[in-house]
Design a protein around this motif. Structure first.
Motif, PDB file in Angstrom:
ATOM      1  N   SER A 185     -32.712  18.118 -51.452  1.00 54.76           N
ATOM      2  CA  SER A 185     -31.735  16.914 -51.418  1.00 54.76           C
ATOM      3  C   SER A 185     -32.401  15.745 -50.539  1.00 54.76           C
ATOM      4  O   SER A 185     -33.124  16.119 -49.446  1.00 54.76           O
ATOM      5  CB  SER A 185     -30.357  17.171 -51.214  1.00 54.76           C
ATOM      6  N   MET A 186     -32.362  14.453 -50.774  1.00 57.85           N
ATOM      7  CA  MET A 186     -32.845  13.192 -50.135  1.00 57.85           C
ATOM      8  C   MET A 186     -32.152  13.482 -48.725  1.00 57.85           C
ATOM      9  O   MET A 186     -32.923  13.095 -47.607  1.00 57.85           O
ATOM     10  CB  MET A 186     -32.460  12.003 -50.833  1.00 57.85           C
ATOM     11  N   GLN A 187     -30.959  13.888 -48.775  1.00 59.21           N
ATOM     12  CA  GLN A 187     -30.117  13.732 -47.188  1.00 59.21           C
ATOM     13  C   GLN A 187     -30.651  14.872 -46.489  1.00 59.21           C
ATOM     14  O   GLN A 187     -30.696  14.568 -45.343  1.00 59.21           O
ATOM     15  CB  GLN A 187     -28.748  13.879 -47.551  1.00 59.21           C
ATOM     16  N   ALA A 188     -30.780  15.954 -47.097  1.00 58.18           N
ATOM     17  CA  ALA A 188     -31.282  17.105 -46.119  1.00 58.18           C
ATOM     18  C   ALA A 188     -32.786  16.687 -45.562  1.00 58.18           C
ATOM     19  O   ALA A 188     -33.002  17.193 -44.580  1.00 58.18           O
ATOM     20  CB  ALA A 188     -31.379  18.437 -47.031  1.00 58.18           C
ATOM     21  N   MET A 189     -33.462  16.026 -46.415  1.00 61.23           N
ATOM     22  CA  MET A 189     -34.819  15.802 -45.949  1.00 61.23           C
ATOM     23  C   MET A 189     -34.735  14.669 -45.113  1.00 61.23           C
ATOM     24  O   MET A 189     -35.438  14.663 -44.068  1.00 61.23           O
ATOM     25  CB  MET A 189     -35.708  15.131 -47.116  1.00 61.23           C
ATOM     26  N   MET A 190     -33.765  13.687 -44.950  1.00 57.46           N
ATOM     27  CA  MET A 190     -33.728  12.479 -44.064  1.00 57.46           C
ATOM     28  C   MET A 190     -33.313  13.428 -42.757  1.00 57.46           C
ATOM     29  O   MET A 190     -33.664  12.962 -41.455  1.00 57.46           O
ATOM     30  CB  MET A 190     -32.560  11.667 -44.607  1.00 57.46           C
ATOM     31  N   TYR A 191     -32.204  14.292 -42.755  1.00 55.96           N
ATOM     32  CA  TYR A 191     -31.897  15.014 -41.675  1.00 55.96           C
ATOM     33  C   TYR A 191     -32.977  15.722 -40.905  1.00 55.96           C
ATOM     34  O   TYR A 191     -33.160  15.793 -39.674  1.00 55.96           O
ATOM     35  CB  TYR A 191     -30.748  16.016 -41.990  1.00 55.96           C
ATOM     36  N   ARG A 192     -33.912  16.249 -41.648  1.00 52.74           N
ATOM     37  CA  ARG A 192     -34.956  17.193 -41.281  1.00 52.74           C
ATOM     38  C   ARG A 192     -35.984  16.188 -40.494  1.00 52.74           C
ATOM     39  O   ARG A 192     -36.530  16.177 -39.449  1.00 52.74           O
ATOM     40  CB  ARG A 192     -35.627  17.781 -42.405  1.00 52.74           C
ATOM     41  N   ALA A 193     -36.195  15.181 -41.129  1.00 54.45           N
ATOM     42  CA  ALA A 193     -36.936  13.897 -40.754  1.00 54.45           C
ATOM     43  C   ALA A 193     -36.587  13.419 -39.042  1.00 54.45           C
ATOM     44  O   ALA A 193     -37.405  13.163 -38.404  1.00 54.45           O
ATOM     45  CB  ALA A 193     -37.142  12.697 -41.564  1.00 54.45           C
ATOM     46  N   ARG A 194     -35.223  13.358 -39.242  1.00 49.28           N
ATOM     47  CA  ARG A 194     -34.720  13.001 -37.761  1.00 49.28           C
ATOM     48  C   ARG A 194     -35.021  14.116 -36.926  1.00 49.28           C
ATOM     49  O   ARG A 194     -35.253  13.909 -35.707  1.00 49.28           O
ATOM     50  CB  ARG A 194     -33.022  12.637 -37.903  1.00 49.28           C
ATOM     51  N   GLN A 195     -34.765  15.503 -37.256  1.00 55.00           N
ATOM     52  CA  GLN A 195     -34.764  16.539 -36.346  1.00 55.00           C
ATOM     53  C   GLN A 195     -36.273  16.850 -35.881  1.00 55.00           C
ATOM     54  O   GLN A 195     -36.299  17.140 -34.825  1.00 55.00           O
ATOM     55  CB  GLN A 195     -34.343  17.745 -37.173  1.00 55.00           C
ATOM     56  N   LEU A 196     -37.000  16.248 -36.775  1.00 54.08           N
ATOM     57  CA  LEU A 196     -38.570  16.193 -36.308  1.00 54.08           C
ATOM     58  C   LEU A 196     -38.845  15.059 -35.715  1.00 54.08           C
ATOM     59  O   LEU A 196     -40.367  14.751 -35.152  1.00 54.08           O
ATOM     60  CB  LEU A 196     -39.504  16.741 -37.618  1.00 54.08           C
ATOM     61  N   ASP A 197     -38.042  14.104 -35.452  1.00 58.72           N
ATOM     62  CA  ASP A 197     -38.343  12.634 -34.376  1.00 58.72           C
ATOM     63  C   ASP A 197     -39.265  11.996 -35.219  1.00 58.72           C
ATOM     64  O   ASP A 197     -40.013  11.164 -34.614  1.00 58.72           O
ATOM     65  CB  ASP A 197     -38.867  13.358 -33.314  1.00 58.72           C
ATOM     66  N   ILE A 198     -39.302  11.921 -36.633  1.00 55.41           N
ATOM     67  CA  ILE A 198     -40.165  11.084 -37.506  1.00 55.41           C
ATOM     68  C   ILE A 198     -39.422   9.757 -37.706  1.00 55.41           C
ATOM     69  O   ILE A 198     -40.209   9.032 -37.796  1.00 55.41           O
ATOM     70  CB  ILE A 198     -40.503  11.754 -38.968  1.00 55.41           C
ATOM     71  N   ILE A 199     -38.271   9.886 -37.620  1.00 57.41           N
ATOM     72  CA  ILE A 199     -37.401   8.722 -37.767  1.00 57.41           C
ATOM     73  C   ILE A 199     -36.344   8.921 -36.514  1.00 57.41           C
ATOM     74  O   ILE A 199     -36.151   9.867 -35.776  1.00 57.41           O
ATOM     75  CB  ILE A 199     -36.618   8.396 -39.075  1.00 57.41           C
ATOM     76  N   SER A 200     -36.096   7.557 -36.068  1.00 52.15           N
ATOM     77  CA  SER A 200     -34.893   7.586 -34.913  1.00 52.15           C
ATOM     78  C   SER A 200     -33.526   7.951 -35.151  1.00 52.15           C
ATOM     79  O   SER A 200     -33.118   7.794 -36.550  1.00 52.15           O
ATOM     80  CB  SER A 200     -35.020   6.197 -34.389  1.00 52.15           C
ATOM     81  N   ASN A 228     -31.110   5.637 -34.952  1.00 50.76           N
ATOM     82  CA  ASN A 228     -30.468   4.391 -35.546  1.00 50.76           C
ATOM     83  C   ASN A 228     -30.954   4.578 -36.986  1.00 50.76           C
ATOM     84  O   ASN A 228     -30.542   4.028 -38.013  1.00 50.76           O
ATOM     85  CB  ASN A 228     -30.858   3.392 -34.706  1.00 50.76           C
ATOM     86  N   GLN A 229     -32.174   4.696 -37.112  1.00 47.62           N
ATOM     87  CA  GLN A 229     -32.782   4.738 -38.665  1.00 47.62           C
ATOM     88  C   GLN A 229     -32.168   5.727 -39.635  1.00 47.62           C
ATOM     89  O   GLN A 229     -31.888   5.435 -40.648  1.00 47.62           O
ATOM     90  CB  GLN A 229     -34.456   5.093 -38.463  1.00 47.62           C
ATOM     91  N   PHE A 230     -31.792   6.888 -39.196  1.00 51.80           N
ATOM     92  CA  PHE A 230     -31.213   7.769 -39.730  1.00 51.80           C
ATOM     93  C   PHE A 230     -29.883   7.642 -40.086  1.00 51.80           C
ATOM     94  O   PHE A 230     -29.476   7.476 -41.494  1.00 51.80           O
ATOM     95  CB  PHE A 230     -31.236   9.328 -38.862  1.00 51.80           C
ATOM     96  N   GLN A 231     -29.254   6.815 -39.269  1.00 52.46           N
ATOM     97  CA  GLN A 231     -27.673   6.467 -39.480  1.00 52.46           C
ATOM     98  C   GLN A 231     -27.688   5.184 -40.602  1.00 52.46           C
ATOM     99  O   GLN A 231     -26.779   5.094 -41.167  1.00 52.46           O
ATOM    100  CB  GLN A 231     -27.197   6.141 -38.210  1.00 52.46           C
ATOM    101  N   TYR A 232     -28.611   4.392 -40.394  1.00 51.82           N
ATOM    102  CA  TYR A 232     -28.811   3.239 -41.328  1.00 51.82           C
ATOM    103  C   TYR A 232     -29.028   3.752 -42.759  1.00 51.82           C
ATOM    104  O   TYR A 232     -28.336   3.496 -43.575  1.00 51.82           O
ATOM    105  CB  TYR A 232     -29.920   2.394 -40.801  1.00 51.82           C
ATOM    106  N   MET A 233     -29.703   4.748 -42.921  1.00 52.28           N
ATOM    107  CA  MET A 233     -30.201   5.291 -44.159  1.00 52.28           C
ATOM    108  C   MET A 233     -28.993   6.090 -44.940  1.00 52.28           C
ATOM    109  O   MET A 233     -28.542   5.917 -46.081  1.00 52.28           O
ATOM    110  CB  MET A 233     -31.378   6.232 -44.132  1.00 52.28           C
ATOM    111  N   MET A 234     -28.065   6.906 -43.861  1.00 56.63           N
ATOM    112  CA  MET A 234     -26.940   7.455 -44.370  1.00 56.63           C
ATOM    113  C   MET A 234     -26.056   6.195 -44.910  1.00 56.63           C
ATOM    114  O   MET A 234     -25.244   6.541 -45.868  1.00 56.63           O
ATOM    115  CB  MET A 234     -26.363   8.366 -43.472  1.00 56.63           C
ATOM    116  N   ARG A 235     -25.914   5.174 -44.154  1.00 59.45           N
ATOM    117  CA  ARG A 235     -25.018   4.275 -44.513  1.00 59.45           C
ATOM    118  C   ARG A 235     -25.193   3.612 -45.561  1.00 59.45           C
ATOM    119  O   ARG A 235     -24.515   3.325 -46.687  1.00 59.45           O
ATOM    120  CB  ARG A 235     -24.902   3.051 -43.264  1.00 59.45           C
TER     121      ARG A 235
END
Length: 397
Positions: free
Chosen positions: A287-302, A304-311
């Motif tokens: 899923s897109m959200q699982a990949m976004m979470y993983r990108a945050r976990q790996l410090d690829i996105i911050s 704030n960026q993760f939260q903005y994408m979720m919003r």
């Protein structure tokens, strides 16, 4: 059938299976709750008319209540995803259903050679057990190591896993799906022992969930199998401890499905572009959200960026239903594959299989059998009886 005596334990199991209370059964059958309680505790033998009423109300064959369990399979703890929101009655219903899945698997073993359990040795993995360190740096490192170990042990490379269900089943882990599960339960797994050998069953709640969610559920349950204790009853652990185990299972699922090195390279091209995650969804089958979470976990996105994408996902109505989502189905279970071989090869008929199940005390409706083994509808359709002394009149042809 194995015995002609009414088996009170079977009444208790049927009530648990159908998620019904004794008072509900009393109302539906017209039999007093006191009498039903006596039947369930073998304090009294019901007249056969009452057995028929009970069987009809609970949708079980009458033979179910007149037989004993001759299977040797024993079950251990059961892990539930979303345990906090699911009712205890619903969880108990799934437990008893998984027990019957294990019994049917035991019967299948009489006819088929199946893959033995093949999971890696995890003795070198040291994941912190205390709740305070559930997502500590050490825990993350160890879970990453475990996910990599599984990929190496099963030789599935570092790219997207094409068919996780096949990987599980070919390494001795049973995967099935239930179509009538409480919506508060995503998946659950159980340890069973047959002839001294340990086997694990993963059951998925099949409904409107997309295949990406089902794949994550499979990986999540594999995390429980590899990381957590199976001797304790989950009902006895604290809510915090349960949540900690769930978090670790989610971390493992992410690490397994989206390996650190290859996924990082894949997502780094446009890490904050939501449309890009839709393209990656087709590639990684996550899923897109699982990949976004993983990108945050790996410090690829911050953060704030993760939260903005979720919003943004929420604003677009994509938190519950992502673009590209459609109800998913799993592939053939080991039960479907085995029965196809047995039926099509002429080694066994449907009637002979049901008779063999009955020999072990497994008396369930065709619908329940097909549901528990996640068979194609009609797989257990009863062949018509051949009546050799009758012929069709020619004028009706």
């Amino acid at each position: 059938m194995n015995t002609q005596k009414f088996n009170g334990q079977r009444l208790k199991e049927a009530l648990q299976f159908r998620e019904k209370k004794m008072t509900e059964l009393a109302d539906e059958t017209g039999i007093s709750k006191q009498s039903l309680s006596l039947y369930a505790n073998d304090g009294n033998v019901p007249p056969f008319d009452n057995v028929i009423k009970i069987a009809r109300a609970l949708d079980f064959p009458t033979d179910f209540f007149m037989s004993e369990d001759l299977c040797t399979a024993s079950t251990g703890n059961t892990y539930f995803r979303s345990q906090a929101s699911a009712t205890k009655k619903s969880r108990n219903a799934q437990k008893i259903k998984l027990e019957y899945v294990s019994k049917m698997y035991e019967v299948i073993l009489n006819y088929m050679n199946v893959p033995e359990l093949n999971i890696p040795d995890t003795s070198a993995i040291n994941i912190p057990e205390d709740i305070a360190n559930v997502d500590s740096e050490q825990a993350i490192i160890e879970i990453e190591k475990l996910a990599k170990l599984v990929r190496e042990h099963w030789d599935i490379g570092n790219g997207p896993i094409d068919n996780l269900q096949y990987a599980l089943q070919s390494n001795g882990i049973i995967v099935t799906g239930f179509r009538d599960v409480d919506t508060d339960i995503d998946a659950f797994s159980q340890q069973i022992t047959i002839d001294g050998k340990v086997v694990y069953i993963i059951a998925l709640a099949i409904g409107s969930k997309p295949i990406e969610r089902l794949r994550f559920d499979m990986a999540h349950e594999l995390g429980h199998i590899l990381m957590h204790m199976w001797g304790d009853d989950n009902e006895d652990i604290s809510k915090d401890e349960f949540n900690a185990r769930e978090k670790q299972a989610n971390m493992f699922a992410s690490a397994l499905l989206l390996p650190k090195e290859t996924f990082s390279k894949s997502v780094s091209a446009y890490p904050t572009n939501i449309d890009y995650y839709l393209a990656l969804k087709k590639k990684w089958k996550v899923s897109m959200q699982a990949m976004m979470y993983r990108a945050r976990q790996l410090d690829i996105i911050s953060t704030n960026q993760f939260q903005y994408m979720m919003r943004t996902m929420s604003k677009n109505g994509n938190r519950t239903h992502e673009p590209g989502d459609k109800p998913g189905e799993i592939g053939d279970t080991i039960f479907q594959a085995a029965l196809d071989m047995l039926f099509e090869g002429g080694y066994l008929t449907v009637r002979e299989l049901l008779k063999e199940f009955g020999h072990y005390g497994i008396y369930l409706s065709q619908h329940d059998l097909e549901n528990l083994m996640y068979l194609r509808e009609g797989t257990l359709y009863q062949e018509p009886k051949v009546i050799p002394f009758m012929t069709i009149k020619k004028d009706t042809e």
